[in-house]
Motif scaffolding. Structure first.
Motif, PDB file in Angstrom:
ATOM      1  N   LYS A  42      10.617  19.669  -7.831  1.00  0.00           N
ATOM      2  CA  LYS A  42      10.235  19.215  -9.167  1.00  0.00           C
ATOM      3  C   LYS A  42      11.198  18.154  -9.692  1.00  0.00           C
ATOM      4  O   LYS A  42      10.776  17.203 -10.345  1.00  0.00           O
ATOM      5  CB  LYS A  42      10.160  20.405 -10.121  1.00  0.00           C
ATOM      6  N   GLU A  43      12.477  18.319  -9.415  1.00  0.00           N
ATOM      7  CA  GLU A  43      13.441  17.297  -9.821  1.00  0.00           C
ATOM      8  C   GLU A  43      13.244  16.021  -9.011  1.00  0.00           C
ATOM      9  O   GLU A  43      13.314  14.919  -9.539  1.00  0.00           O
ATOM     10  CB  GLU A  43      14.875  17.799  -9.639  1.00  0.00           C
ATOM     11  N   GLN A  45      10.518  14.962  -7.738  1.00  0.00           N
ATOM     12  CA  GLN A  45       9.276  14.307  -8.128  1.00  0.00           C
ATOM     13  C   GLN A  45       9.512  13.288  -9.239  1.00  0.00           C
ATOM     14  O   GLN A  45       9.059  12.144  -9.153  1.00  0.00           O
ATOM     15  CB  GLN A  45       8.267  15.353  -8.585  1.00  0.00           C
ATOM     16  N   ILE A  97       3.073  18.357  -5.108  1.00  0.00           N
ATOM     17  CA  ILE A  97       3.880  19.506  -4.741  1.00  0.00           C
ATOM     18  C   ILE A  97       2.948  20.677  -4.445  1.00  0.00           C
ATOM     19  O   ILE A  97       2.094  21.010  -5.270  1.00  0.00           O
ATOM     20  CB  ILE A  97       4.868  19.893  -5.859  1.00  0.00           C
TER      21      ILE A  97
END
Length: 116
Positions: A42-43, A45, A97
């Motif tokens: 997530k980071e 991305q 993701i």
């Protein structure tokens, strides 16, 4: 309390976190998809999508800006020449993701992040 905090610290110092995101970005650019933990994905991305948006311009200044963050000549060239032109008409959402499994050692949730 974490009110108003903008990013995940991932249990690392700022320089270690910066190096981690840089290395994950290089691996994603080279291979097209990688498997990592969900929170790192997530980071990554948000980090890689900012890079692709900068690289879409394709001029010399964007090349320098991307190289300043990646510090990897091959990955920068591939991002500017091959990857970014595919997303000229797309307004964000360059990555996907997908959660895959739970890692056996520490029961961390793993995910695959890939370029769309």
């Amino acid at each position: 309390m974490r009110h108003g905090k903008d990013y995940r610290k991932l249990g690392r110092t700022s320089s270690h976190r910066k190096a981690l995101l840089k290395n994950l970005s290089i691996a994603l650019i080279e291979h097209g998809k990688i498997e990592t933990s969900v929170f790192k994905a997530k980071e990554l991305q948000s980090y890689i999508e900012r890079l692709i948006t900068t690289a879409r311009v394709g001029d010399f200044n964007s090349h320098r800006a991307v190289f300043a963050l990646l510090q990897h000549k091959v990955a920068t060239k591939k991002l500017i020449a091959e990857i970014a032109p595919k997303y000229k008409e797309r307004n964000g959402g360059y990555t996907r993701i997908q959660r895959t499994r739970i890692r056996r050692g520490d029961a961390s949730v793993m995910a695959i992040i890939e370029l769309v």
